[in-house]
Scaffold this active site. Structure first.
Site, PDB file in Angstrom:
ATOM      1  N   LYS A 183      38.586  36.095  49.109  1.00  0.00           N
ATOM      2  CA  LYS A 183      40.361  37.424  49.414  1.00  0.00           C
ATOM      3  C   LYS A 183      39.757  38.104  50.456  1.00  0.00           C
ATOM      4  CE  LYS A 183      41.677  40.576  47.153  1.00  0.00           C
ATOM      5  NZ  LYS A 183      41.902  41.196  46.164  1.00  0.00           N
TER       6      LYS A 183
ATOM      7  N   THR B 277      42.665  45.581  45.789  1.00  0.00           N
ATOM      8  CA  THR B 277      42.230  45.411  46.858  1.00  0.00           C
ATOM      9  C   THR B 277      43.421  44.436  48.093  1.00  0.00           C
ATOM     10  OG1 THR B 277      39.902  45.086  46.654  1.00  0.00           O
ATOM     11  CG2 THR B 277      40.770  44.489  48.493  1.00  0.00           C
TER      12      THR B 277
ATOM     13  N   LYS C  79      38.375  50.486  52.489  1.00  0.00           N
ATOM     14  CA  LYS C  79      37.791  48.429  51.972  1.00  0.00           C
ATOM     15  C   LYS C  79      37.113  47.337  52.604  1.00  0.00           C
ATOM     16  CE  LYS C  79      36.646  46.406  47.963  1.00  0.00           C
ATOM     17  NZ  LYS C  79      35.992  46.764  47.148  1.00  0.00           N
TER      18      LYS C  79
ATOM     19  N   LEU D 147      45.318  44.930  39.979  1.00  0.00           N
ATOM     20  CA  LEU D 147      45.153  43.773  40.023  1.00  0.00           C
ATOM     21  C   LEU D 147      45.159  43.043  41.293  1.00  0.00           C
ATOM     22  CD1 LEU D 147      49.066  45.073  39.632  1.00  0.00           C
ATOM     23  CD2 LEU D 147      47.852  43.139  38.256  1.00  0.00           C
ATOM     24  N   PRO D 148      44.669  41.120  40.940  1.00  0.00           N
ATOM     25  CA  PRO D 148      44.042  40.565  41.885  1.00  0.00           C
ATOM     26  C   PRO D 148      44.261  40.944  43.334  1.00  0.00           C
ATOM     27  CG  PRO D 148      45.323  39.061  39.825  1.00  0.00           C
ATOM     28  CD  PRO D 148      45.067  40.894  39.168  1.00  0.00           C
TER      29      PRO D 148
HETATM   30  P1  NAD Z   1      40.383  40.279  37.235  1.00  0.00           P
HETATM   31  O1  NAD Z   1      40.610  39.074  37.710  1.00  0.00           O
HETATM   32  O2  NAD Z   1      39.082  40.430  36.538  1.00  0.00           O
HETATM   33  O3  NAD Z   1      41.480  41.387  36.146  1.00  0.00           O
HETATM   34  C1  NAD Z   1      42.877  41.338  37.209  1.00  0.00           C
HETATM   35  C2  NAD Z   1      43.942  41.675  36.368  1.00  0.00           C
HETATM   36  O4  NAD Z   1      44.971  41.522  36.988  1.00  0.00           O
HETATM   37  C3  NAD Z   1      43.851  40.300  34.930  1.00  0.00           C
HETATM   38  O5  NAD Z   1      43.644  41.338  33.878  1.00  0.00           O
HETATM   39  C4  NAD Z   1      44.747  39.440  34.992  1.00  0.00           C
HETATM   40  O6  NAD Z   1      45.410  39.228  33.800  1.00  0.00           O
HETATM   41  C5  NAD Z   1      45.593  41.217  35.534  1.00  0.00           C
HETATM   42  N1  NAD Z   1      47.450  40.198  36.034  1.00  0.00           N
HETATM   43  C6  NAD Z   1      47.461  39.849  37.264  1.00  0.00           C
HETATM   44  N2  NAD Z   1      48.754  39.657  37.309  1.00  0.00           N
HETATM   45  C7  NAD Z   1      49.148  40.510  36.688  1.00  0.00           C
HETATM   46  C8  NAD Z   1      50.701  40.616  36.489  1.00  0.00           C
HETATM   47  N3  NAD Z   1      51.683  40.051  36.692  1.00  0.00           N
HETATM   48  N4  NAD Z   1      51.045  41.428  35.187  1.00  0.00           N
HETATM   49  C9  NAD Z   1      49.840  42.459  34.732  1.00  0.00           C
HETATM   50  N5  NAD Z   1      48.930  42.409  34.825  1.00  0.00           N
HETATM   51  C10 NAD Z   1      48.464  41.057  35.745  1.00  0.00           C
HETATM   52  O7  NAD Z   1      39.895  41.294  39.285  1.00  0.00           O
HETATM   53  P2  NAD Z   1      39.077  42.794  38.631  1.00  0.00           P
HETATM   54  O8  NAD Z   1      37.645  42.001  38.994  1.00  0.00           O
HETATM   55  O9  NAD Z   1      39.576  43.351  38.062  1.00  0.00           O
HETATM   56  O10 NAD Z   1      39.733  42.581  40.301  1.00  0.00           O
HETATM   57  C11 NAD Z   1      40.983  43.846  40.008  1.00  0.00           C
HETATM   58  C12 NAD Z   1      41.122  43.846  42.115  1.00  0.00           C
HETATM   59  O11 NAD Z   1      39.655  44.791  42.016  1.00  0.00           O
HETATM   60  C13 NAD Z   1      40.947  42.824  42.708  1.00  0.00           C
HETATM   61  O12 NAD Z   1      41.954  43.286  44.358  1.00  0.00           O
HETATM   62  C14 NAD Z   1      39.771  43.063  43.276  1.00  0.00           C
HETATM   63  O13 NAD Z   1      39.192  42.385  44.597  1.00  0.00           O
HETATM   64  C15 NAD Z   1      38.989  44.195  43.240  1.00  0.00           C
HETATM   65  N6  NAD Z   1      37.687  44.689  42.817  1.00  0.00           N
HETATM   66  C16 NAD Z   1      37.219  44.220  42.694  1.00  0.00           C
HETATM   67  C17 NAD Z   1      35.019  44.570  42.279  1.00  0.00           C
HETATM   68  C18 NAD Z   1      35.270  44.115  40.756  1.00  0.00           C
HETATM   69  O14 NAD Z   1      33.442  44.305  41.158  1.00  0.00           O
HETATM   70  N7  NAD Z   1      34.925  42.870  40.306  1.00  0.00           N
HETATM   71  C19 NAD Z   1      34.718  45.835  42.902  1.00  0.00           C
HETATM   72  C20 NAD Z   1      36.063  46.299  43.704  1.00  0.00           C
HETATM   73  C21 NAD Z   1      37.246  46.139  44.106  1.00  0.00           C
END
Ligand code: NAD
Length: 298
Positions: A245, A95, A170, A64-65
């Site tokens: 963030k 994260t 991280k 999740l975000p």
């Molecule tokens: P994203 O925003 O693409 O995906 C998050 C998903 O969570 C979305 O599909 C959203 O609809 C869903 N969501 C939000 N609230 C929700 C709820 N209450 N119930 C169910 N679903 C819900 O984010 P991402 O890029 O997939 O990143 C996710 C995590 O991984 C973050 O914490 C980010 O910091 C970390 N991260 C991302 C990357 C990257 O390259 N994108 C790399 C490493 C770590």
């Protein structure tokens, strides 16, 4: 194994696909119906809530975000803890801050479950290829249990210590990443202003002491690397608002630990500016736009 997977975004969707490919059966939930439909098309079962996704499973994975979403998904009336069988381990790959990890671990324990922090690095490319690095905060015994699940999504599975130390690793890694991306952006833009060809400059940096991931894999200058987000208008990849963030997590943690974070605080302001310009949804390498004065249409 039967797994509940919640959060099917840029990272979660390809991670869930890799669990399906490894033969696990998945209950999936996301607020975004299109993301759920796409996973159902690949063989997952749609759940109506986090509670439903966690009912009857052997493992729960959340991606999740930010901390507020993790808290909500776990502790709401229709949350994971309301449905998950006793003894199930909840693996959070988001994260988030170490303090929230500790409070979620306590809530899970009171419910008869274990909460493990397992944030990742490797980006969307690593998530798709199943080559992510997992930084795990868990007891040695729990680490052994969750390893096989994580191996379906990653290549490098590292136990960093007890609960919340995965997030510490991280946050520190992304502090370096944010700072190096700003540094490479500053250098590439300066090179452009002084008249050197961007590809030549990147080639020199990538074979010299300035070499780093921000330069040789995700170079922010358009045209230098075909595979980098800069080559597709800074779409896909790791969102600038997510980097903002993470830098906030690092500077908050530094405040808590009474540690200086000079460059982290400055880089956080660069990303704050990018976000204020309306470019927070672009890949974080778009921070070079602050130096080149380019506003990309979103
Ligand atoms: P994203 O925003 O693409 O995906 C998050 C998903 O969570 C979305 O599909 C959203 O609809 C869903 N969501 C939000 N609230 C929700 C709820 N209450 N119930 C169910 N679903 C819900 O984010 P991402 O890029 O997939 O990143 C996710 C995590 O991984 C973050 O914490 C980010 O910091 C970390 N991260 C991302 C990357 C990257 O390259 N994108 C790399 C490493 C770590």
């Amino acid at each position: 194994m039967k797994i509940g997977f919640i959060g099917l975004g840029n990272m979660g969707a390809p991670m869930a696909l890799n669990l399906l490919k490894a033969g696990h059966s998945l209950n999936v939930f996301d607020l975004n119906d299109a993301a759920v439909h796409s996973l159902v098309g690949a063989g997952a079962k749609a759940a109506a809530s986090p509670k439903a996704a966690a009912t009857g499973v052997e493992w729960v994975v959340t991606m999740l975000p930010a901390a507020a979403h993790v808290k909500r998904v776990l502790t709401a009336d229709d949350g994971v803890l309301a449905g998950v069988p006793e003894g199930t381990i909840i693996i959070d790959c988001s994260t988030i801050d170490p303090a929230t990890v500790k409070s979620m671990a306590e809530a899970a324990k009171a419910n008869g479950n274990t909460f493990v922090d397992a944030p990742v690095s490797g980006g969307t490319g690593g998530a798709t290829a199943g080559t992510l690095t997992f930084m795990v905060g868990a007891s040695a015994a729990d680490f052994r249990k969750i390893r096989p699940v994580l191996q379906a999504m990653g290549r490098n599975i590292v136990r960093c210590g007890e609960t919340s130390t995965g997030q510490v690793a991280k946050i520190c890694n992304n502090l370096v990443l944010g700072i190096t991306m700003a540094g490479v952006s500053e250098a590439m833009a300066l090179g452009e202003a002084l008249g050197i060809d961007a590809a030549v400059l990147a080639g020199v940096i990538n074979t010299s002491t300035g070499r780093c991931w921000s330069s040789d894999t995700c170079n922010p200058f358009p045209g230098v690397l075909d595979s980098a987000p800069a080559a597709r208008g800074y779409t896909g990849g790791f969102g600038a608002d997510l980097m903002l963030k993470d830098l906030g997590l690092a500077t908050d943690a530094a405040k808590f630990a009474r540690q200086p974070a000079y460059l982290g605080a400055l880089t956080q302001q660069l990303y704050q500016t990018l976000s204020a310009r309306g470019e927070g949804r672009l890949d974080f390498s778009a921070v070079i736009n602050l130096y080149r004065g380019i506003k990309v249409a979103i």
